[in-house]
Design an enzyme around this catalytic site. Structure first.
Site, PDB file in Angstrom:
ATOM      1  CB  CYS A 169       0.268   1.920   4.109  1.00  2.53           C
ATOM      2  SG  CYS A 169      -1.434   1.351   3.870  1.00  2.53           S
ATOM      3  CB  CYS A 225      -0.931  -0.026   1.220  1.00  2.00           C
ATOM      4  SG  CYS A 225      -1.765   1.538   1.557  1.00  2.00           S
TER       5      CYS A 225
END
Length: 305
Positions: A51, A48
């Site tokens: 993230c 991600c």
């Protein structure tokens, strides 16, 4: 130069503030720990992109708070059941827990200033902060639990006058109106929902409770509906209505079981109404309620059969 003992001490302190959490230790390191200090839970994954920016920024803000708040990091790839139970549909997703309950949250990346603002707001709920508003929220929740819904509504409204984007007070005000049977007032609040509150876990739960309360107001007679289902188990509408009546009567487990049976028989009935209703009930119940985990497991087992 810093000595090894000092370096080790700093590492230990950081490890205590920021932990990797799994399904095995979630109850201990999030739910139980949040009884004494707010816990920010970051759902992330190695692949991600956002993230990789959000996680370090959160860690920095949590470290800066010096123990007023702690952080749990959960890799969704390695803890898929836990992510499902927490209704994580995209990442990054962040929840904040205090005293065993979700109190706030957001999805997606935020600017650094907003991250610090979020962490500060959560830290202020804890015992090491000036807890004037937190104490007022706790008092209002106690009023609501004792059946004094109108007094609770007044207290929640007063809190919102001081802090208009307080998710706990907003969700509490909705729930107080529901408890008082004032569904129109609750709906009016929803229609003026501030964007900053829309993704807060406590507000999402209150919205689900409002939806179920509106359904309950129109629920049919439970005994008659049960008789219809007994006479014709394939009557999907009767089973769906029975689930609504059961939930209205306070039997959440019975409602979940009827909806699971309806989904098992015909998952596509009425554009997947059984699954949608189950999700609404799961959202309305506390995330730690055993019925939620049990119901989600049964639903998942049917979906992936």
């Amino acid at each position: 130069m810093l000595g090894n003992e000092m370096i080790g001490g700093m590492t230990a302190a950081t490890d205590d503030l920021i932990k990797d959490v799994t399904e095995a230790n979630f109850m201990a390191d999030v739910i139980e720990r949040s009884q004494t200090v707010p816990v920010i839970v970051d759902f992330w994954a190695p692949w991600c992109g956002p993230c990789k920016t959000l996680g370090p920024a959160l860690e920095a803000a949590v470290t800066k708070a010096k123990g007023a708040v702690v952080m749990a990091k959960i890799n969704v790839d390695e803890n898929q059941m836990l992510a499902g139970q927490m209704r994580v549909q995209s990442i990054p997703t962040v929840y904040a827990f205090y005293q065993g309950q979700p109190v706030d949250g957001f999805q997606g990346a935020l600017p650094g200033s907003e991250i610090e603002k979020f962490v500060t707001k959560i830290a202020e709920m804890g015992p090491g902060a000036d807890n004037g508003l937190a104490d007022a929220i706790a008092a209002a929740e106690e009023m609501l639990a004792e059946g004094a819904a109108e007094d609770a509504a007044e207290t929640f409204a007063a809190i919102l006058d001081e802090e208009p984007e307080n998710a706990e007070a907003f969700s509490g005000l909705i729930r107080a109106h529901i408890a008082a049977g004032q569904l129109e007032q609750a709906q009016a609040l929803v229609e003026n929902l501030a964007p900053a509150l829309a993704t807060a876990a406590s507000v999402e739960a209150a919205l689900a409770q409002l939806e179920l309360a509106k359904q309950s107001a129109n629920a049919g007679p439970q005994a008659e509906l049960q008789a219809k289902v007994d006479a014709d188990p394939a009557d999907a509408q009767a089973r769906f209505d029975l689930a609504q009546a059961l939930f209205a009567a306070g039997d959440a487990e019975g409602a979940i079981n009827q909806l699971l049976e309806l989904f098992r028989r015909d998952r596509e009935w009425n554009d997947g109404a059984a699954k949608a209703q189950l999700q609404t009930i799961f959202e309305a119940l506390k995330p730690t309620d055993p019925l939620v985990a049990k119901g989600r497991r049964k639903l998942a087992s049917m979906i992936f059969v």
